[in-house]
Motif scaffolding. Structure first.
Motif, short mmCIF file in Angstrom:
data_model
loop_
_atom_site.label_atom_id
_atom_site.label_comp_id
_atom_site.label_asym_id
_atom_site.label_seq_id
_atom_site.Cartn_x
_atom_site.Cartn_y
_atom_site.Cartn_z
N ARG A 1 10.12 8.13 -3.56
CA ARG A 1 9.54 9.34 -2.92
C ARG A 1 8.16 9.02 -2.37
N MET A 2 7.31 8.40 -3.18
CA MET A 2 5.96 8.08 -2.70
C MET A 2 5.98 6.88 -1.78
N GLU B 1 10.74 -3.89 -2.85
CA GLU B 1 11.64 -3.15 -3.75
C GLU B 1 12.12 -4.11 -4.83
N ARG B 2 12.71 -3.52 -5.89
CA ARG B 2 13.16 -4.35 -7.00
C ARG B 2 14.39 -5.16 -6.58
N THR C 1 1.95 6.56 -12.95
CA THR C 1 1.52 7.27 -14.16
C THR C 1 2.42 6.87 -15.33
N MET D 1 -4.21 11.20 -6.60
CA MET D 1 -5.06 10.66 -5.53
C MET D 1 -5.53 11.75 -4.58
N LYS E 1 11.03 13.61 -12.44
CA LYS E 1 9.84 12.98 -13.05
C LYS E 1 10.18 12.48 -14.45
N1 LIG Z 1 -1.34 9.14 -8.57
C1 LIG Z 1 -0.77 10.01 -7.74
O1 LIG Z 1 -1.42 10.68 -6.91
C2 LIG Z 1 0.72 10.16 -7.80
C3 LIG Z 1 1.43 9.42 -8.68
N2 LIG Z 1 2.79 9.44 -8.68
C4 LIG Z 1 3.44 8.51 -9.59
O2 LIG Z 1 4.02 7.46 -8.83
C5 LIG Z 1 5.14 6.93 -9.50
C6 LIG Z 1 6.35 6.91 -8.57
O3 LIG Z 1 6.73 8.23 -8.25
P1 LIG Z 1 7.95 8.52 -7.26
O4 LIG Z 1 7.72 7.87 -5.95
O5 LIG Z 1 8.18 9.98 -7.33
O6 LIG Z 1 9.13 7.77 -8.04
P2 LIG Z 1 10.47 7.14 -7.44
O7 LIG Z 1 11.36 6.92 -8.62
O8 LIG Z 1 10.96 7.94 -6.29
O9 LIG Z 1 9.98 5.72 -6.88
C7 LIG Z 1 9.67 4.61 -7.65
C8 LIG Z 1 10.08 3.38 -6.86
O10 LIG Z 1 9.61 2.21 -7.52
C9 LIG Z 1 10.62 1.24 -7.43
N3 LIG Z 1 10.44 0.22 -8.46
C10 LIG Z 1 10.57 0.34 -9.80
N4 LIG Z 1 10.38 -0.85 -10.39
C11 LIG Z 1 10.12 -1.75 -9.39
C12 LIG Z 1 9.85 -3.15 -9.36
N5 LIG Z 1 9.82 -3.87 -10.47
N6 LIG Z 1 9.65 -3.73 -8.16
C13 LIG Z 1 9.68 -3.00 -7.01
N7 LIG Z 1 9.94 -1.68 -6.98
C14 LIG Z 1 10.15 -1.07 -8.16
C15 LIG Z 1 11.93 2.02 -7.59
O11 LIG Z 1 13.06 1.28 -7.14
C16 LIG Z 1 11.63 3.24 -6.75
O12 LIG Z 1 11.97 3.03 -5.39
C17 LIG Z 1 5.32 7.79 -10.75
O13 LIG Z 1 4.68 7.17 -11.84
C18 LIG Z 1 4.58 9.07 -10.38
O14 LIG Z 1 4.14 9.82 -11.49
C19 LIG Z 1 3.50 10.23 -7.83
C20 LIG Z 1 2.84 11.02 -6.93
C21 LIG Z 1 1.39 11.07 -6.85
#
Ligand SMILES: NC(=O)C1=CN([C@@H]2O[C@H](COP(=O)(O)OP(=O)(O)OC[C@H]3O[C@@H](n4cnc5c(N)ncnc54)[C@H](O)[C@@H]3O)[C@@H](O)[C@H]2O)C=CC1
Ligand SMILES: O=C(O)C1=N[C@H](C(=O)O)C[C@H](O)C1
Length: 272
Positions: free
Chosen positions: A15-16, A37-38, A103, A128, A162
């Motif tokens: 998503r992000m 990507e993984r 997070t 952020m 989440k």
């Molecule tokens: N700090 C901020 O402002 C924000 C933080 N977040 C955090 O960001 C993180 C991701 O959120 P979403 O995008 O919603 O999750 P998501 O599940 O949609 O995306 C995570 C991505 O990371 C990839 N991934 C996982 N392990 C990997 C690896 N070893 N190598 C490469 N890619 C890998 C997954 O395949 C997936 O595409 C969460 O921890 C969330 O809480 C989300 C929004 C705002």
């Protein structure tokens, strides 16, 4: 004119990840130079523009981060705790700014970022957005002004996908409230009430997590007293706010030395 800073996005299909790729490609201050990507993910080997449903953009999704990081000035990483630890080592090796939005990291995992931060800047924040970072300051101020006769609860709501709770933002707000009160959050934190919990302890900071549907991210800091309540609220309706903040952090970090920073540094909101 020198080239714009090159940025790699990890977790490109997430998503992000997709929001970040869109925001970087629209920016006239940075270039997208890599998408990670993984291993085994169906996007690996595809052009990321096409994988996102548009035209080719010349960036092929890879599962080899070091090769991609070596060509970049910054890595923006919203993935998962273990992946982020690995990316921190590799970003440090490449001397690239590592912007961490991930997070759910434990204290032990956060401590493991320190060696990487000796080689390159790390900017990490549970949220952020400008709005939430301002809200942390208001929370600290209100908590400092009110005594323990006002109970503090941090209530957060997020989408059904989440995986961590409380949210990173809720923890930031809880930390700010604890700081305002001059206490350590770990000493007063009340998480996961269930069953016969007993009455609320004065001075505790409680956390409540709601999960459902497509909620982007909502946070209330409730100060509940006798006969009155104050509620500080942030509502995110678009993930672009997080992506824009992360890009801002990546650009801000370009002339910074090694070390750990947060969005309060990036936004220039730090007070002594
Ligand atoms: N700090 C901020 O402002 C924000 C933080 N977040 C955090 O960001 C993180 C991701 O959120 P979403 O995008 O919603 O999750 P998501 O599940 O949609 O995306 C995570 C991505 O990371 C990839 N991934 C996982 N392990 C990997 C690896 N070893 N190598 C490469 N890619 C890998 C997954 O395949 C997936 O595409 C969460 O921890 C969330 O809480 C989300 C929004 C705002
Ligand atoms: O997982 C999310 O979606 C979000 N995570 C961050 C958090 O844990 O606070 C930031 C934002 O609320 C969205």
């Amino acid at each position: 004119m020198s080239e714009l800073p090159g940025i790699v996005v990890t977790g490109a299909s997430g998503r992000m990840g997709q929001m970040l790729i869109r925001i970087i490609r629209e920016s006239d201050r940075a270039r997208l130079v890599g998408a990670i990507e993984r291993s085994g993910h169906e996007w690996v080997g595809q052009d990321v523009g096409r994988a996102m449903g548009g035209a080719d953009c010349g960036v092929i999704v890879t599962d080899e981060p070091l090769e991609a990081f070596a060509k970049a000035q910054a890595v923006i990483d919203f993935t998962a705790p273990e992946a982020t630890l690995e990316f921190a080592k590799l970003a440090a090796q490449a001397r690239a700014v590592h912007v961490i939005g991930t997070t759910g990291m434990s204290d032990e995992q956060i401590a493991k970022l320190e060696p990487a931060a000796r080689h390159a800047p790390i900017v990490r924040a549970g949220n952020m957005s400008l709005g939430v970072n301002l809200l942390t300051q208001l929370t600290r101020q209100v908590a400092a002004a009110l005594g323990e006769e006002f109970d503090i609860e941090v209530i957060e709501a997020h989408h059904r996908h989440k995986v961590d709770a409380p949210s990173g933002t809720a923890l930031m707000l809880g930390e700010a409230a604890a700081e305002g009160r001059g206490v350590a959050l770990e000493d007063v934190s009340d998480r996961g009430r269930d069953g016969i919990t007993g009455a609320r302890k004065p001075g505790d900071i409680g956390f409540v997590a709601v999960r459902g549907g497509d909620i982007v991210g909502e946070h209330d800091v409730l100060f509940a007293g006798e006969g009155e309540r104050i509620i500080l609220r942030h509502v995110a309706t678009d993930r672009a706010i997080f992506a824009r903040g992360a890009l801002r952090a990546a650009l801000w970090g370009q002339d910074k030395g090694p070390g750990q920073y947060d969005m309060i540094d990036v936004l220039g909101l730090r007070r002594d």
